[in-house]
Design an enzyme around this catalytic site. Structure first.
Site, mmCIF file in Angstrom:
data_model
loop_
_atom_site.group_PDB
_atom_site.id
_atom_site.type_symbol
_atom_site.label_atom_id
_atom_site.label_comp_id
_atom_site.label_asym_id
_atom_site.label_seq_id
_atom_site.Cartn_x
_atom_site.Cartn_y
_atom_site.Cartn_z
ATOM 1 N N ASP A 351 0.831 -1.196 0.000
ATOM 2 C CA ASP A 351 0.000 0.000 0.000
ATOM 3 C C ASP A 351 0.877 1.261 0.000
ATOM 4 O O ASP A 351 2.006 1.252 0.498
ATOM 5 C CB ASP A 351 -0.885 -0.033 1.254
ATOM 6 C CG ASP A 351 -1.926 1.047 1.277
ATOM 7 O OD1 ASP A 351 -2.727 1.115 0.338
ATOM 8 O OD2 ASP A 351 -1.940 1.835 2.246
ATOM 9 N N GLU A 380 1.745 0.257 -4.905
ATOM 10 C CA GLU A 380 0.708 1.218 -5.288
ATOM 11 C C GLU A 380 1.314 2.608 -5.408
ATOM 12 O O GLU A 380 1.667 3.233 -4.410
ATOM 13 C CB GLU A 380 -0.419 1.237 -4.245
ATOM 14 C CG GLU A 380 -1.518 2.226 -4.604
ATOM 15 C CD GLU A 380 -2.374 2.634 -3.414
ATOM 16 O OE1 GLU A 380 -3.560 2.939 -3.614
ATOM 17 O OE2 GLU A 380 -1.856 2.649 -2.284
#
Length: 637
Positions: A351, A380
Site C-alpha cells: 500500500d 501502489e
C-alpha cells in the site's frame, strides 16, 4: 499398609502427592511470572535456513530493559542487546547460522535483584525451498476482494466485544458487514470456476479502531489476524485451499503507517518511532502529509515539501512510521518475511508505496527478493504519469541512480487512459488514439509485462460507473485489460456490473456487499439466482474470457503489435510463433467493414480464427464485417 507415603515436617504431615501438586503450582507460578515479564516477543517464531542469518527480536515487558540477557546454544549466538528510550523494551540481535537445526532455544534473563527466568523461542524448519515461492505474473489474473463485503462464512465472529468497534450494520456503508476469511474459503470454487488464478484480499490483520475498521488499512498489531475476519489458522487454510486450486494468495501489506490504536502507541519504544511523535505525545494537532508524491523524482523539489510528504501522517488516525529508525525498519522487513513463510504467499501488494522513505523501501524489497528470487511484489503508486510509475519498477534507468528492486507497479496511467478513450467521441486527438498513444508509453517501463492493469479497484469508482453504466464499453474495457501485455486485476463484483453511480467517489458504496454472500440475500451472484440479464451476460462473458486467457501462453508472454485507430476501430495483436490473438474494439453503432489487408504483416489472411466469446469459427478474408458496437477476441486455430 497405606500407599500414600508421608513425610513429617515440624508438626505437619505432607503427602508426596501434595508435594507434587505444590511443585506443579510453583512451576506454573514461575512460568506465569516469566510470561508476565515478557508481554510480547516478536517475531513470535522464526525459521532456520534464511540467506540472511541475522534476526532481531523485539521484547516488551515491565522494565524488561533493566534485565541482562543470555543465550547459551551451540549454534545460535546473541550478538547484541539493545535497550530503548522506554524501559519496557529490549531488542536482541541474533545470529542463526544456515546449518542450525530446528528446535527451541532458551533466552535467559537476570534482573538487578538476582531474579532469573527464561523464555523459549522456536526456530522452525522452512516448509519449502525459497525458489518454490512463485509470485504472480502476466500468466495470472488477480481477483481483488474487500473481505468484509464479500461473504459472511462465520456469523459467530461478526462482533468482538473486546474491541473498540462493537457493532455490525449492513445498512451503513462505513460499518462492518461481517464478511470474513471463512466466506472466502467457502467460495474458492467460484473464484476458480470464473478463471481467476490469484487472490488479493485487502488487509486481514487486526484494526482495533473505534470506527470504519472494516477496510483493514489501520493495522493495530502486525502479527495478529482480526478476530472478526477469523483466525491465523483460517488464514493459513485460505492459502492452502487456494493453492490446491491453482490460486496464489497475495497479502496486502502496509509499511507506511499503522492505526492510532496500535498497541505500541501507548508506550513507544523510541522518541523517533513515528514521525511527528512529540506533537502527538503532547496532544497537539496532527501534521498530515501533503501527498505530493512527485518529490521522490522531482529534481527541483523543496526540502520542506519532501519533509512533509515523507513524514506527515496519511490521515490523523494513521500515524506515519519512521523507517529511518533502524529497529522499526528491521521490524517491518522481518514482519513481511514472517507472513511470506507463514502463509506460503504468492505475492505482496504494498500500500501507499511512495510515502515511506524510498531508500528503506528499496532495502525492504531487495531483502524479500533476495530470500525469494521468484517472488512478486506490486507497489501502489497512484499517479497517471507513466514517468512517475516507471521510476519505481526494478530495472528503471533513473537519473538519480535509484534502484527499487520492485518487480511490479500499478498501471494507474493506463487505467485512466482506458476510461477516457472509451468515454470520448472519436476525433483526431480523442478516443482510441489516447489508448494507442498510452500503450506507446511502454517504452518507459523496464518490463511492461510486469505492470498491473485494472479497470477499477477498492479506492475508485466502479468501472461500470466510470463508463456511465454502458455494459458494452465495460466489456471492451475488460477485454483490453485481459489481452494487453500486463498483469490483469479485476475487482470483485465487476463480473456482475456492480456500481456506485448514486454516490460517485463514495468508498463505502464502492465496497458494496457481494450478493449471495449473506444468508437471506435475495440475489445470489455465486449461483446466478436473481441476477439481471445484463449482469448474467457480463458474468458469462468474463468467465469465458478468463478461462481462455488461463491457457493462452501467447497472451501470457507473447509479443504485442497494435495499429493506429481508424474509423472508431482499434486493433491489438498478441503473437508468439504461429499463435495469434487479435483484439478488435469497435465504437461504431452501425455495421462497418474492416479491411484486413492493413494487417497483412501479421500473416493472418486465409487463417482460421475462433471467436473466444461466441465460439464461432471464421476464416480471415480481405474484409471483416463488424455488425455492431462491441469487441471481438479472435484466437488463431
Amino acid at each position: 499398609m497405606t500407599r500414600n507415603v508421608q513425610k513429617a515436617i515440624g508438626n505437619k504431615t505432607i503427602s508426596l502427592r501434595a508435594l507434587y501438586i505444590l511443585g506443579i503450582l510453583f512451576l506454573y507460578m514461575t512460568t506465569s511470572m516469566a510470561q508476565a515479564k515478557i508481554e510480547r516477543l516478536e517475531p513470535p517464531h522464526w525459521w532456520v535456513g534464511f540467506e540472511d542469518t541475522k534476526l532481531q527480536l523485539l521484547m516488551t515487558g515491565p522494565n524488561i530493559g533493566n534485565y541482562e540477557v543470555r543465550i547459551e546454544d551451540d549454534k545460535v549466538s546473541l550478538l547484541k542487546v539493545h535497550t530503548a528510550d522506554s524501559p519496557n523494551y529490549l531488542f536482541l540481535d541474533l545470529e542463526i547460522p544456515v546449518d542450525t537445526s530446528p528446535g527451541a532455544i532458551e533466552i535467559q534473563f537476570q534482573g538487578v535483584n538476582g531474579t532469573t527466568f527464561s523464555v523459549p523461542y522456536t526456530l522452525k524448519k522452512r516448509a519449502k525451498a525459497p525458489e518454490e515461492y512463485l509470485g504472480f505474473s502476466s500468466k495470472d489474473v488477480i481477483y481483488l476482494i474487500t473481505p468484509d463485503r464479500f461473504s459472511n462464512g462465520d456469523p459467530k465472529n461478526d462482533v468482538d466485544l473486546a474491541l473498540l468497534e462493537k457493532t455490525i450494520n449492513r445498512k451503513d456503508d462505513y460499518a462492518r458487514h461481517g464478511g470474513d476469511i471463512r466466506g472466502m474459503i467457502n467460495h474458492l470454487d467460484y473464484i476458480e470456476g470464473m478463471g481467476f488464478t490469484a487472490l488479493w484480499p485487502s488487509p486481514l490483520l487486526i484494526n482495533d479502531m473505534p470506527k470504519e475498521s472494516y477496510h483493514g488499512y489501520a493495522i493495530t498489531d502486525f502479527y495478529k489476524v482480526d478476530p472478526r475476519f477469523g483466525t491465523l489458522e483460517e488464514y493459513i487454510e485460505l492459502s492452502e485451499e487456494a493453492q490446491k486450486r491453482g490460486i496464489k494468495l497475495i497479502m496486502d501489506q502496509v509499511n507506511n503507517h499503522c492505526g492510532v490504536e496500535h498497541w505500541w502507541m501507548k508506550d513507544l519504544p523510541f522518541k523517533n518511532w513515528i514521525n511527528y511523535q512529540q506533537p502527538y505525545e503532547e496532544g497537539k494537532e496532527i501534521t498530515v502529509t501533503n501527498h505530493r508524491r512527485t518529490v521522490n523524482q522531482d529534481i527541483y523539489a523543496s526540502d520542506s515539501d519532501k519533509e512533509l510528504m515523507d513524514n506527515g501522517w496519511f490521515v490523523p488516525s494513521m500515524p506515519d512510521l519512521n523507517q529511518e529508525n533502524p529497529f522499526l525498519a528491521q521490524y517491518i522487513i522481518q514482519n513481511s518475511l514472517w507472513w511470506v513463510e507463514t502463509l506460503s504467499l504468492g505475492g505482496i501488494r504494498q500500500d501507499t508505496y511512495p510515502y515511506p522513505d524510498k531508500h528503506f523501501m528499496a532495502r525492504w524489497a531487495k531483502r524479500i527478493m533476495t530470500e525469494y528470487p521468484n517472488f512478486s511484489i506490486v507497489g501502489e503508486e497512484w499517479s497517471t504519469n507513466p514517468l512517475v510509475v516507471g521510476y519505481w519498477q526494478h530495472g528503471a534507468k533513473n537519473r538519480d541512480g535509484y534502484k527499487s528492486h520492485l518487480r511490479s507497479t500499478m498501471d494507474f496511467p493506463m487505467q485512466q487512459t482506458l476510461v477516457d478513450a472509451l468515454n470520448e467521441e472519436e476525433d483526431w486527438n480523442k478516443g482510441f488514439i489516447k489508448l494507442y498513444e498510452g500503450l506507446a508509453n511502454d517504452f518507459n517501463y523496464a518490463s511492461p509485462l510486469d505492470i498491473m492493469l485494472f479497470g477499477d479497484n477498492h479506492d475508485m469508482d466502479r468501472i461500470y460507473t466510470q463508463l456511465n453504466e454502458d455494459d458494452v464499453l465495460t466489456r471492451m474495457a475488460l477485454a483490453f485489460v485481459l489481452i494487453a501485455p500486463r498483469i490483469p486485476q479485476v475487482y470483485y463484483g465487476t463480473e456482475i456490473l456492480m456500481e456506485n453511480s448514486k454516490k460517485p467517489g463514495d468508498h463505502g458504496l464502492i465496497r458494496t456487499d457481494f450478493p449471495g454472500g449473506w444468508a437471506g440475500d435475495t440475489i445470489n451472484a455465486f449461483t446466478g439466482k436473481g441476477l439481471s440479464a445484463k449482469a448474467t451476460k457480463m458474468k458469462e462473458f468474463l468467465r469465458k474470457l478468463l478461462l481462455f486467457r488461463k491457457g493462452a501462453s501467447v497472451v501470457h508472454e507473447g509479443a504485442t503489435k497494435h495499429f493506429a485507430p481508424e474509423n472508431g476501430i482499434y486493433v491489438l495483436v498478441r503473437y508468439k510463433g504461429n499463435k495469434k490473438v487479435m483484439l478488435i474494439l469497435n465504437k461504431n453503432e452501425q455495421a462497418v467493414s474492416l479491411s484486413m489487408g492493413r494487417f497483412k504483416e501479421m500473416d493472418i489472411l486465409g487463417s482460421t480464427f475462433k471467436d473466444v466469446i461466441s465460439g464461432e469459427k471464421l476464416v480471415i478474408g480481405n474484409e471483416l464485417l463488424l455488425k455492431k458496437k462491441g469487441l471481438l477476441v479472435l484466437s488463431k486455430l
